[in-house]
Design an enzyme around this catalytic site. Structure first.
Site, PDB file in Angstrom:
ATOM      1  N   LYS A 130       3.918  -3.040  -7.238  1.00  0.00           N
ATOM      2  CA  LYS A 130       5.316  -2.928  -7.620  1.00  0.00           C
ATOM      3  C   LYS A 130       6.254  -3.148  -6.448  1.00  0.00           C
ATOM      4  CE  LYS A 130       8.325  -0.547 -10.658  1.00  0.00           C
ATOM      5  NZ  LYS A 130       8.433  -1.764 -11.465  1.00  0.00           N
ATOM      6  N   TRP A 149      -3.247  -2.372  -1.328  1.00  0.00           N
ATOM      7  CA  TRP A 149      -3.034  -3.720  -1.874  1.00  0.00           C
ATOM      8  C   TRP A 149      -3.487  -4.652  -0.765  1.00  0.00           C
ATOM      9  CZ3 TRP A 149       0.394  -7.933  -0.770  1.00  0.00           C
ATOM     10  CH2 TRP A 149       0.452  -8.899  -1.787  1.00  0.00           C
ATOM     11  N   GLU A 151       2.587 -12.164 -15.316  1.00  0.00           N
ATOM     12  CA  GLU A 151       2.238 -10.951 -14.573  1.00  0.00           C
ATOM     13  C   GLU A 151       1.216 -10.094 -15.299  1.00  0.00           C
ATOM     14  OE1 GLU A 151       5.844  -9.267 -11.852  1.00  0.00           O
ATOM     15  OE2 GLU A 151       6.200  -9.184 -13.988  1.00  0.00           O
ATOM     16  N   HIS A 165      12.106 -33.905 -19.019  1.00  0.00           N
ATOM     17  CA  HIS A 165      11.843 -34.557 -17.739  1.00  0.00           C
ATOM     18  C   HIS A 165      10.513 -34.112 -17.125  1.00  0.00           C
ATOM     19  CE1 HIS A 165      15.809 -36.263 -17.923  1.00  0.00           C
ATOM     20  NE2 HIS A 165      16.354 -35.072 -18.041  1.00  0.00           N
ATOM     21  N   CYS A 221       0.818  -1.200   0.000  1.00  0.00           N
ATOM     22  CA  CYS A 221       0.000   0.000   0.000  1.00  0.00           C
ATOM     23  C   CYS A 221       0.865   1.268   0.000  1.00  0.00           C
ATOM     24  CB  CYS A 221      -0.942   0.073   1.203  1.00  0.00           C
ATOM     25  SG  CYS A 221      -1.796  -1.445   1.543  1.00  0.00           S
ATOM     26  N   ARG A 240       1.792   0.971  -5.889  1.00  0.00           N
ATOM     27  CA  ARG A 240       1.946   0.182  -4.667  1.00  0.00           C
ATOM     28  C   ARG A 240       0.694  -0.623  -4.323  1.00  0.00           C
ATOM     29  NH1 ARG A 240       6.380   2.250  -1.745  1.00  0.00           N
ATOM     30  NH2 ARG A 240       5.625   1.381   0.203  1.00  0.00           N
ATOM     31  N   ASN A 287       0.370   1.447   6.170  1.00  0.00           N
ATOM     32  CA  ASN A 287       1.015   0.560   5.193  1.00  0.00           C
ATOM     33  C   ASN A 287       1.871  -0.413   5.996  1.00  0.00           C
ATOM     34  OD1 ASN A 287       2.624  -0.574   3.134  1.00  0.00           O
ATOM     35  ND2 ASN A 287       4.076   1.112   3.274  1.00  0.00           N
ATOM     36  N   GLY A 288       1.564  -1.705   5.886  1.00  0.00           N
ATOM     37  CA  GLY A 288       2.336  -2.692   6.643  1.00  0.00           C
ATOM     38  C   GLY A 288       1.400  -3.763   7.154  1.00  0.00           C
ATOM     39  N   GLU A 314      12.443 -15.132 -16.592  1.00  0.00           N
ATOM     40  CA  GLU A 314      11.935 -13.758 -16.621  1.00  0.00           C
ATOM     41  C   GLU A 314      10.871 -13.605 -17.713  1.00  0.00           C
ATOM     42  OE1 GLU A 314      11.925 -11.399 -14.716  1.00  0.00           O
ATOM     43  OE2 GLU A 314      11.599  -9.584 -15.866  1.00  0.00           O
ATOM     44  N   LYS A 326       7.150 -12.351 -16.820  1.00  0.00           N
ATOM     45  CA  LYS A 326       6.552 -11.159 -17.455  1.00  0.00           C
ATOM     46  C   LYS A 326       5.193 -11.516 -18.061  1.00  0.00           C
ATOM     47  CE  LYS A 326       8.232  -8.349 -16.264  1.00  0.00           C
ATOM     48  NZ  LYS A 326       9.296  -8.396 -15.377  1.00  0.00           N
TER      49      LYS A 326
END
Ligand code: G6P
Length: 643
Positions: free
Chosen positions: A638, A74, A525, A541, A2, A27, A100-101, A518, A522
């Site tokens: 983010k 968030w 996401e 495998h 947040c 955020r 925030n936390g 990556e 991407k």
């Protein structure tokens, strides 16, 4: 998680609070809210979903007052619904809090408050705070009157916050307003970021610098455990023990590239296009000007005190998400080029299953935001346990790689490599990933140069080899420029083929295996397509069972140690009817691919700097073609400031 903002001054607070939240929306964007106070009392507006919903509510209803707080959420505790949106109020509706936390002991506190008759209106951990404050203010208020018969509002609010904070366990940054003290604002932080921006006769507090950048360049980052009382007249800062603290503000740097999409459709696309500039800046800063082959001085200019690298025998890297993929490329470079055994850990795993301590170890924390709670907690744990060992060989040596040197990470570690990529707004990291890669190239070259003549994974370390690599690095900005222009067009044209795709496999080997990871991350996401990154040799495998004509396979195949092997692995996929997309140089060997996303042939060790580009652009265009919110994908944020 947040983002929080808080403003006090002599103009209407709400527009600036909303602007601050706009800059912090990366955020979290599950809900947003503001609360302002004036002589008439508290004005609280909240809305589920993105900030635009709150802005519409503000335009319809207003929120008067020159002092206020705001929040963009968030969701951690409680679904992303309006009733869980911040600010949260106490029972009387006069105390409002944004946080925030995570308040880890919220359940116990909630039970205690409920037992005394408090009714909760949300499922959040935060709501305990306004109720505790409301109770404390009631207690303090009894009989406390200033000589003019008025209650000393600000001072009382400060005392209440100071009394309540020791009861809160966990990490938090919070801001509080009280309807009885419209001229005061109290903010506090513990293990979550909070900065105070100093304007003219006004103060703006925020979780991160983008919210402050358009307001002021003079900032006072709060330290852990500090509490501040802000009035239009000034700041009173107190440490955890309640002692007054005097500290000079500092100047904000690197905020020139503040949130502006220019002519691009999304921030992510703009940031992909900024990568040649990121690389050019890095080359200018870190590769000294002397022509390759003639310089006798250091090959790489790293702004580090040499002591942090002196006598290093092994390296541990702690990171999350995309930063961890950059670290995996880095580990490959450090082992193959500098001959230093390097391990990369998920920061969230490291903390609870730390490996045995080794001597002469450099611990690197990689986080573009510098605020990822898992990474910070893992680094803090490593620092603490090393400090307990008497043998100096085990002393902590902490290095940070970040885009935000002024962040919590920057304050925690001994030395920082600033990747200098400028603010990145898109939730999916692109230019900061490239910046992190470049930081590892610099570090590996600097360490390799100290170890000339020794054996590394890739053979004896020679100056000629290192010089060839630095020459290769100088060419990267121009190669990126050409590659991005070409792949932007090609990926856009390709995107429609993925309209009904549900799974994609990304394959790579050696130094390009992390790029396959990556690429898969991407795509997941921002397009919500299931994707897996696999070492190409491992496909047989397990994942090969998934393959058929509906599953595209993206294979990174660059000339070097494993070129032929990767091509054989691609053939195996083709034999199962998979659609093959190659990220490879255009040559006879790569004709097997159904689609070729061509990259120039470079030294294999440098190839990740280029092979990542088609990954980013393909994901971007697939998501944009699907009409998705590329910059703010669902459920993500983010900067993840909760563990
Ligand atoms: C979040 C983001 C990822 C990012 C990760 C680490 O999960 O969604 O894109 O890679 O955090 O962030 P950091 O700031 O530590 O690099």
């Amino acid at each position: 998680m947040c983002g929080i903002v808080a403003l006090i001054g002599s103009r209407e607070a709400a527009p600036q609070l909303l602007e601050g939240l706009r800059q912090l929306e990366y955020r979290g964007y599950d809900s947003a809210g503001i609360a302002t106070v004036d002589g008439a009392g508290m004005h609280c507006l909240r809305a589920e979903g993105k900030l635009v919903n709150l802005t519409q509510r503000f335009e319809a209803q207003g929120a008067p007052g020159q002092c206020g707080i705001g929040h963009t959420r968030w969701a951690t505790h409680g679904k992303p619904e309006e009733r869980n949106a911040h600010p949260h109020l106490d029972g009387s509706g006069t105390v409002a809090v944004v946080q925030n936390g995570i308040i880890e002991n919220h359940r116990l506190l909630r039970e205690e408050l409920q037992a005394s008759g408090v009714v909760f209106r949300s499922d959040t951990d935060t709501e305990v705070i306004p109720h505790l404050l409301g109770r404390e203010l009631e207690r303090l208020q009894a009989g406390v009157l200033s000589p003019d018969g008025r209650r000393p509002g600000g001072a009382l609010l400060l005392r209440a916050v100071q009394a309540v904070l020791p009861r809160l366990q966990g990490a938090y940054a919070l801001a509080v307003v009280w309807a009885e003290a419209p001229g005061a604002l109290v903010v506090a932080r513990k293990a979550a970021p909070l900065l105070i921006g100093l304007g003219e006769g006004e103060f703006l507090c925020a979780s991160d610098t983008p919210a402050l950048a358009g307001f002021t360049r003079t900032i006072l980052p709060m330290e852990d455990g500090e509490v501040a009382l802000l009035t239009p007249l000034g700041i009173e800062l107190y440490d955890q023990g309640g002692e007054r603290v005097e500290r000079s503000p500092s100047l904000l740097s690197g905020t020139e590239h503040v949130a502006d999409k220019r002519s691009f459709r999304h921030f992510m696309l703009k940031e992909i296009h900024e990568q040649p500039e990121t690389a050019a800046l890095w080359v200018a800063r870190h590769l000294p000007d002397a022509p390759a082959g003639t310089a006798a001085g250091p090959l790489v200019a790293l702004p580090l005190d040499g002591a942090v690298l002196e006598g290093v025998e092994r390296i541990d890297v702690l990171a999350c998400g995309t930063s961890r993929h950059a670290a995996q490329v880095g580990a490959y470079l450090l082992e193959q080029l500098a001959g230093l055994p390097t391990r990369v850990f998920y920061a969230s795993e490291f903390r609870y299953s730390p490996p045995p301590l080794g001597p002469h170890t450099l611990t690197i924390g990689v986080t573009q935001s510098g605020e990822t709670a898992d990474t910070l907690a893992a680094l803090a744990m490593e620092q603490e346990r090393r400090q307990l060992v008497a043998d100096p060989a085990y002393a902590p040596r902490l290095l940070g790689i970040t885009n935000r040197p002024e962040s919590s990470l920057g304050r925690m570690v001994d030395q920082v490599l600033d990747i200098g990529a400028g603010i990145e707004v898109g939730v999916a990291a692109t230019k900061t990933f490239l910046g992190q890669l470049l930081a590892f190239y610099g570090l590996a070259l600097a360490l390799a140069e100290r170890r000339l003549g020794l054996q590394a994974g890739g053979g004896t370390i020679t100056r000629e080899r290192l010089l060839a690599l630095t020459a290769g690095l100088r060419a990267v900005p121009q190669q990126l420029r050409e590659l991005i222009a070409e792949h932007d067009r090609q990926a856009e044209a390709l995107a429609h083929r993925f309209e009904s795709t549900q799974d994609v496999i990304f394959l790579g080997r050696g130094i390009n295996f992390p790029i396959a990871l990556e690429g898969a991350l991407k795509l997941k996401e921002i397009s919500y397509i299931h994707a897996e990154g696999y070492p190409a040799g491992e496909m047989k495998h397990g994942p090969i069972a998934l393959l058929d004509a509906k599953v595209p396979v993206v294979s990174i195949a660059v000339p070097g140690a494993v070129f032929d092997k990767v091509l054989s692995n691609a053939q195996e996929a083709k034999a199962r009817d998979a659609q093959l997309i190659g990220v490879a140089p255009a040559c006879g060997d790569t004709e097997l691919f159904d689609v070729l996303l061509a990259v120039p042939e470079v030294d294999e060790l440098l190839s990740p700097l280029l092979t990542v580009i088609p990954m980013q652009l393909l994901s971007y265009h697939i998501a944009a073609h699907r009409g998705l919110d590329v910059d703010q994908p669902r459920n993500l944020a983010k900067s993840v400031t909760v563990e």
